[in-house]
Write a protein that holds these residues in place. Structure first.
Motif, short mmCIF file in Angstrom:
data_model
loop_
_atom_site.label_atom_id
_atom_site.label_comp_id
_atom_site.label_asym_id
_atom_site.label_seq_id
_atom_site.Cartn_x
_atom_site.Cartn_y
_atom_site.Cartn_z
N ILE A 179 -12.00 -6.41 -2.26
CA ILE A 179 -10.91 -6.62 -1.30
C ILE A 179 -9.94 -7.68 -1.79
O ILE A 179 -8.74 -7.60 -1.53
CB ILE A 179 -11.48 -7.00 0.08
CG1 ILE A 179 -12.27 -5.82 0.65
CG2 ILE A 179 -10.36 -7.39 1.04
CD1 ILE A 179 -12.96 -6.11 1.97
N LEU B 7 -8.67 -5.40 6.23
CA LEU B 7 -9.20 -5.86 4.94
C LEU B 7 -9.60 -7.34 5.04
O LEU B 7 -10.68 -7.73 4.58
CB LEU B 7 -8.14 -5.67 3.85
CG LEU B 7 -7.90 -4.22 3.41
CD1 LEU B 7 -6.67 -4.13 2.52
CD2 LEU B 7 -9.13 -3.66 2.69
N THR C 15 -6.53 -6.83 -3.19
CA THR C 15 -5.49 -6.21 -2.35
C THR C 15 -4.68 -7.24 -1.55
O THR C 15 -3.66 -6.89 -0.96
CB THR C 15 -6.11 -5.22 -1.36
OG1 THR C 15 -6.87 -5.94 -0.36
CG2 THR C 15 -7.03 -4.23 -2.06
N PHE D 9 0.83 -1.21 0.00
CA PHE D 9 0.00 0.00 0.00
C PHE D 9 0.87 1.26 0.00
O PHE D 9 0.53 2.27 0.64
CB PHE D 9 -0.95 0.00 1.20
CG PHE D 9 -1.80 -1.23 1.29
CD1 PHE D 9 -2.89 -1.41 0.44
CD2 PHE D 9 -1.51 -2.23 2.20
CE1 PHE D 9 -3.66 -2.57 0.50
CE2 PHE D 9 -2.28 -3.39 2.27
CZ PHE D 9 -3.36 -3.55 1.42
N LEU E 253 -3.66 -5.06 6.05
CA LEU E 253 -4.19 -6.36 5.65
C LEU E 253 -5.12 -6.95 6.71
O LEU E 253 -5.99 -7.76 6.40
CB LEU E 253 -3.05 -7.33 5.36
CG LEU E 253 -2.21 -6.99 4.13
CD1 LEU E 253 -0.95 -7.86 4.09
CD2 LEU E 253 -3.03 -7.18 2.86
#
Length: 406
Positions: free
Chosen positions: A190, A24, A193, A10, A21
């Motif tokens: 999500i 998420l 990512t 990120f 993380l």
């Protein structure tokens, strides 16, 4: 160059970026955890299809079993397929199961669409966020896994009142479609990512030095270790009790304590908070007290809750709230104790595969617990009798954990 300086997440150094993380992954689990609001669906479905308490729990039971069966399989493919793709596949399959559930005309079809299809989707995706957190946080494994898993536990806080509102506004079957479309969209976004760290990556923090650097002959092979079988039985007991309680939370409130349906739904949301808290709390306890200590605490709390409910009657809302808060807390606890114990007792590089195998205990507990409780209700005419087996199992768990869980 040191690997913690070259890896970025990120737009930040990995040691800082990895913290994104956790929320998420937790959000993915919150979407999947909609299944924990099943007790809100049971009464409307019993009225719609004219079915018994044992029948209305079947879709939930089959979902939990499929969910547990798919976990081990997913663990073997995470490295090959990638965490993002597996999460997306699981989210789509879960959403399809929900949407098809809105077309069900009887409990058999609903068991297939919700239990088998949605259950498979949850099983495919569930372990991925936990694996991602475990890999990125070798220095805080219990806390990281617990914080990630909190999403699954807290899901009913959001989804129970949401489901109740949607059922009143649109009916029980259309509610499945609305939830299915919503959770699929969130999970797909999500999934893009999520990623695993490079092989050999470790955080720079001093506490991480030497983490998991254990002499090879001290590592125990999962299926050859007595610790695996002890952990499996302990996890089964924790799951049996916790999922039994979750499945009957709303009916018990209405039938024994005599709360109305709306208030019962609110209590489920309250219990979800304790389920969520149980995950980081028991993850932290497992880091510090080892699996045995955390297991002992959970079983003592389950025994207390069982005794409280055996003595509960009409109007004793406080007793009900305390007891079921403990039940939900301990179920959340086991969903942190078991994965953390797997990391502690067995090779962390094989975590995804190992925890998938350990997680089959969840399916066993789900199948035995939810079916047994429904049978007890139909046989004796009251859910009160369900708390005898939960108390007895807690005592058995205390004995097994004390003697064998290390």
């Amino acid at each position: 160059m040191d690997n913690w300086q070259s890896v970025r997440l990120f737009g930040l150094p990995a040691e800082k970026g990895r913290w994104f993380l956790i929320p998420l992954g937790s959000m993915v689990l919150l979407c999947l955890g909609t299944v924990y609001s099943w007790s809100i669906f049971r009464k409307p479905l019993e009225d719609l299809f004219g079915i018994s308490a044992t029948q209305s729990v079947l879709p939930f039971t089959i979902l939990l079993v499929l969910y547990a069966m798919l976990m081990p399989i997913t663990g073997f493919y995470i490295d090959k397929i990638g965490v993002g793709k597996i999460t997306a596949i699981g989210g789509v399959v879960t959403g399809i199961g929900y949407i098809l559930s809105s077309l069900a005309t009887n409990i058999t079809l609903l068991t297939i669409t919700y239990g088998v299809i949605a259950g498979a989707g949850v099983g495919i995706a569930y372990g991925v966020p936990l694996t991602v957190s475990a890999k990125w946080f070798p220095d805080r494994k219990g806390l990281a896994v617990g914080l990630t898993a909190i999403g699954f536990g807290l899901s009913p806080l959001v989804t129970a009142p949401l489901a109740k509102t949607l059922i009143v506004a649109y009916g029980v079957l259309p509610t499945f479609t609305i939830l299915g479309i919503s959770l699929t969209a969130i999970i797909l976004v999500i999934s893009m990512t999520l990623k695993l760290p490079p092989v050999g990556w470790k955080p720079q923090t001093g506490t991480a030095k030497g983490i998991n650097e254990i002499i090879p002959n001290q590592r125990r092979e999962l299926l050859k270790s007595p610790s695996f079988y002890t952990l499996w039985v302990c996890y089964t007991i924790g799951t049996f009790v916790g999922l039994s309680a979750i499945g009957i939370s709303s009916p018990v409130a209405q039938e024994i304590i005599k709360l109305d349906a709306t208030t019962a739904a609110i209590t489920v949301s309250l219990f979800a908070v304790f389920n969520g808290i149980g995950r980081p709390l028991f993850g932290w306890l497992t880091d510090r007290l080892q699996p045995k200590g955390a297991a002992m605490i959970s079983y003592v709390l389950i025994l207390i809750a069982s005794i409280l409910m055996l003595n509960a009657g009409e109007g004793e809302a406080l007793t009900y709230l305390v007891a079921f808060s403990l039940f939900w807390l301990c179920l959340g606890g086991w969903l942190a104790i078991a994965p953390t114990a797997t990391l502690i007792l067995f090779a962390p590089e094989d975590y995804a595969k190992n925890y998938g195998i350990v997680f089959t205990a969840y399916g066993a507990g789900a199948l035995l617990g939810t079916l047994a409780i429904g049978q007890i209700r139909d046989l004796f005419g009251s859910y009160t009798y369900a708390f005898y087996p939960t108390g007895i199992l807690a005592i058995i768990g205390i004995i097994i954990a004390q003697l064998k869980l290390d």
